[in-house]
Every structure is written in structure tokens, then in C-alpha cells.
Design a protein around this motif. Sequence first.
Motif, PDB file in Angstrom:
ATOM      1  N   LEU A 117      28.874   3.986  32.748  1.00 45.68           N
ATOM      2  CA  LEU A 117      29.227   3.106  31.646  1.00 45.68           C
ATOM      3  C   LEU A 117      30.305   2.121  32.080  1.00 45.68           C
ATOM      4  CD1 LEU A 117      29.011   2.181  28.726  1.00 45.68           C
ATOM      5  CD2 LEU A 117      30.545   4.063  28.094  1.00 45.68           C
ATOM      6  N   ASP A 118      31.285   2.586  32.854  1.00 42.70           N
ATOM      7  CA  ASP A 118      32.327   1.676  33.341  1.00 42.70           C
ATOM      8  C   ASP A 118      31.747   0.583  34.231  1.00 42.70           C
ATOM      9  OD1 ASP A 118      34.389   2.912  31.959  1.00 42.70           O
ATOM     10  OD2 ASP A 118      34.944   4.210  33.639  1.00 42.70           O
ATOM     11  N   GLU A 119      30.811   0.937  35.087  1.00 41.33           N
ATOM     12  CA  GLU A 119      30.166  -0.066  35.949  1.00 41.33           C
ATOM     13  C   GLU A 119      29.361  -1.057  35.112  1.00 41.33           C
ATOM     14  OE1 GLU A 119      29.570   2.615  40.009  1.00 41.33           O
ATOM     15  OE2 GLU A 119      28.057   2.697  38.418  1.00 41.33           O
ATOM     16  N   PHE A 120      28.702  -0.547  34.078  1.00 43.00           N
ATOM     17  CA  PHE A 120      27.933  -1.409  33.190  1.00 43.00           C
ATOM     18  C   PHE A 120      28.870  -2.389  32.481  1.00 43.00           C
ATOM     19  CE2 PHE A 120      25.563  -2.136  29.125  1.00 43.00           C
ATOM     20  CZ  PHE A 120      24.445  -2.752  29.661  1.00 43.00           C
ATOM     21  N   ARG A 121      29.979  -1.869  31.961  1.00 42.07           N
ATOM     22  CA  ARG A 121      30.970  -2.742  31.321  1.00 42.07           C
ATOM     23  C   ARG A 121      31.498  -3.781  32.312  1.00 42.07           C
ATOM     24  NH1 ARG A 121      33.848   1.902  28.145  1.00 42.07           N
ATOM     25  NH2 ARG A 121      33.062   1.524  26.051  1.00 42.07           N
ATOM     26  N   ASP A 122      31.804  -3.345  33.535  1.00 40.57           N
ATOM     27  CA  ASP A 122      32.317  -4.274  34.549  1.00 40.57           C
ATOM     28  C   ASP A 122      31.304  -5.369  34.870  1.00 40.57           C
ATOM     29  OD1 ASP A 122      34.687  -2.852  34.677  1.00 40.57           O
ATOM     30  OD2 ASP A 122      34.165  -1.806  36.544  1.00 40.57           O
ATOM     31  N   SER A 123      30.009  -5.050  34.762  1.00 42.48           N
ATOM     32  CA  SER A 123      28.971  -6.043  35.078  1.00 42.48           C
ATOM     33  C   SER A 123      28.975  -7.196  34.081  1.00 42.48           C
ATOM     34  CB  SER A 123      27.588  -5.385  35.126  1.00 42.48           C
ATOM     35  OG  SER A 123      27.074  -5.134  33.820  1.00 42.48           O
ATOM     36  N   LEU A 124      29.621  -7.004  32.936  1.00 43.35           N
ATOM     37  CA  LEU A 124      29.699  -8.072  31.938  1.00 43.35           C
ATOM     38  C   LEU A 124      30.523  -9.255  32.425  1.00 43.35           C
ATOM     39  CD1 LEU A 124      30.194  -5.905  28.726  1.00 43.35           C
ATOM     40  CD2 LEU A 124      28.076  -7.003  29.508  1.00 43.35           C
ATOM     41  N   LEU A 150      19.250  -4.292  28.944  1.00 39.84           N
ATOM     42  CA  LEU A 150      19.432  -5.741  29.089  1.00 39.84           C
ATOM     43  C   LEU A 150      19.880  -6.346  27.754  1.00 39.84           C
ATOM     44  CD1 LEU A 150      19.302  -8.219  30.893  1.00 39.84           C
ATOM     45  CD2 LEU A 150      16.855  -8.384  30.358  1.00 39.84           C
ATOM     46  N   GLY A 151      19.295  -5.873  26.669  1.00 40.18           N
ATOM     47  CA  GLY A 151      19.730  -6.325  25.353  1.00 40.18           C
ATOM     48  C   GLY A 151      21.192  -5.993  25.101  1.00 40.18           C
ATOM     49  N   LEU A 152      21.598  -4.774  25.446  1.00 44.55           N
ATOM     50  CA  LEU A 152      23.008  -4.402  25.286  1.00 44.55           C
ATOM     51  C   LEU A 152      23.908  -5.229  26.190  1.00 44.55           C
ATOM     52  CD1 LEU A 152      22.870  -0.507  24.938  1.00 44.55           C
ATOM     53  CD2 LEU A 152      23.429  -2.184  23.168  1.00 44.55           C
ATOM     54  N   LEU A 162      31.200  -0.916  15.511  1.00 47.47           N
ATOM     55  CA  LEU A 162      30.148  -1.515  16.333  1.00 47.47           C
ATOM     56  C   LEU A 162      30.425  -1.387  17.825  1.00 47.47           C
ATOM     57  CD1 LEU A 162      29.464  -4.678  14.181  1.00 47.47           C
ATOM     58  CD2 LEU A 162      27.895  -2.756  14.540  1.00 47.47           C
ATOM     59  N   GLY A 163      31.676  -1.536  18.234  1.00 50.94           N
ATOM     60  CA  GLY A 163      32.019  -1.403  19.647  1.00 50.94           C
ATOM     61  C   GLY A 163      31.786   0.009  20.153  1.00 50.94           C
ATOM     62  N   ALA A 164      32.142   0.985  19.340  1.00 50.77           N
ATOM     63  CA  ALA A 164      31.908   2.378  19.715  1.00 50.77           C
ATOM     64  C   ALA A 164      30.412   2.676  19.770  1.00 50.77           C
ATOM     65  CB  ALA A 164      32.610   3.319  18.734  1.00 50.77           C
ATOM     66  N   GLU A 165      29.670   2.110  18.829  1.00 48.68           N
ATOM     67  CA  GLU A 165      28.225   2.302  18.821  1.00 48.68           C
ATOM     68  C   GLU A 165      27.598   1.707  20.085  1.00 48.68           C
ATOM     69  OE1 GLU A 165      25.075   1.970  15.377  1.00 48.68           O
ATOM     70  OE2 GLU A 165      25.535  -0.040  16.148  1.00 48.68           O
ATOM     71  N   TRP A 166      28.027   0.496  20.462  1.00 50.97           N
ATOM     72  CA  TRP A 166      27.518  -0.151  21.668  1.00 50.97           C
ATOM     73  C   TRP A 166      27.760   0.752  22.877  1.00 50.97           C
ATOM     74  CZ3 TRP A 166      29.348  -1.548  26.390  1.00 50.97           C
ATOM     75  CH2 TRP A 166      28.602  -2.475  27.127  1.00 50.97           C
ATOM     76  N   ALA A 167      28.970   1.271  23.010  1.00 54.45           N
ATOM     77  CA  ALA A 167      29.312   2.124  24.154  1.00 54.45           C
ATOM     78  C   ALA A 167      28.514   3.415  24.135  1.00 54.45           C
ATOM     79  CB  ALA A 167      30.813   2.416  24.153  1.00 54.45           C
ATOM     80  N   GLU A 168      28.336   3.996  22.959  1.00 54.31           N
ATOM     81  CA  GLU A 168      27.545   5.228  22.848  1.00 54.31           C
ATOM     82  C   GLU A 168      26.105   4.987  23.299  1.00 54.31           C
ATOM     83  OE1 GLU A 168      25.556   7.996  19.398  1.00 54.31           O
ATOM     84  OE2 GLU A 168      27.367   6.894  18.899  1.00 54.31           O
TER      85      GLU A 168
END
Length: 98
Positions: free
Chosen positions: A3-10, A24-26, A82-88
Amino acid sequence: MTLDEFRDSLDAPAPPAGLSPALLGLWHQGKGDWEAAHVTVQDDDGADAAWVHAHLHRVEGDESNAGYWFRRAGKPHTKGDLGAEWAEMAGALLAQGR
């Protein structure tokens, strides 16, 4: 990918290769591009894309439409942060390799 790597990819201008439509949608939603996120998941018939689609309609403020997509995804209609939902969702999809 974690999840951290995914967040960093943003921070990158383009998404990582090989993401499922749901991830990809997320990713697009994480970048603040609701339209690109919606286009990415709206034509995918899978439950994962429906789950993300539900989240996107919550972001939009359309709880009724979100409810429809939560039912299609087989998931409970959440109403939390919403932010917590996105991360979940991202964490769950990444853990499943989807």
C-alpha cells in the motif's frame, strides 16, 4: 506492491504497469482525477471494479448510485471516511494481487 508503494506511485506522472482496472481507478482517484477513475472502472463487469465504482460515487456525493454499485460488488454500503475507504480498498486489492 505494498500500500505504501502504491501511495508513493501517486507522485509519478503515470501509473505503475500491470494494474487491474480497479487499482488503476483507485490510482486515478488518488491523483484527484475522478473522471479518469470513473472511465477506467465503468466498463469493467467485475466485482472489484464495481467496488471502486461505488467509492467513486460516494466521492461524487451520490449515495444512491453508490449503493447500487456496492450491491453489484457484493460489499456493504460504507459511509465512513473516504480517505480511509480508499486505503482499505487499495490494500485489499493489492493483497489479493488484483
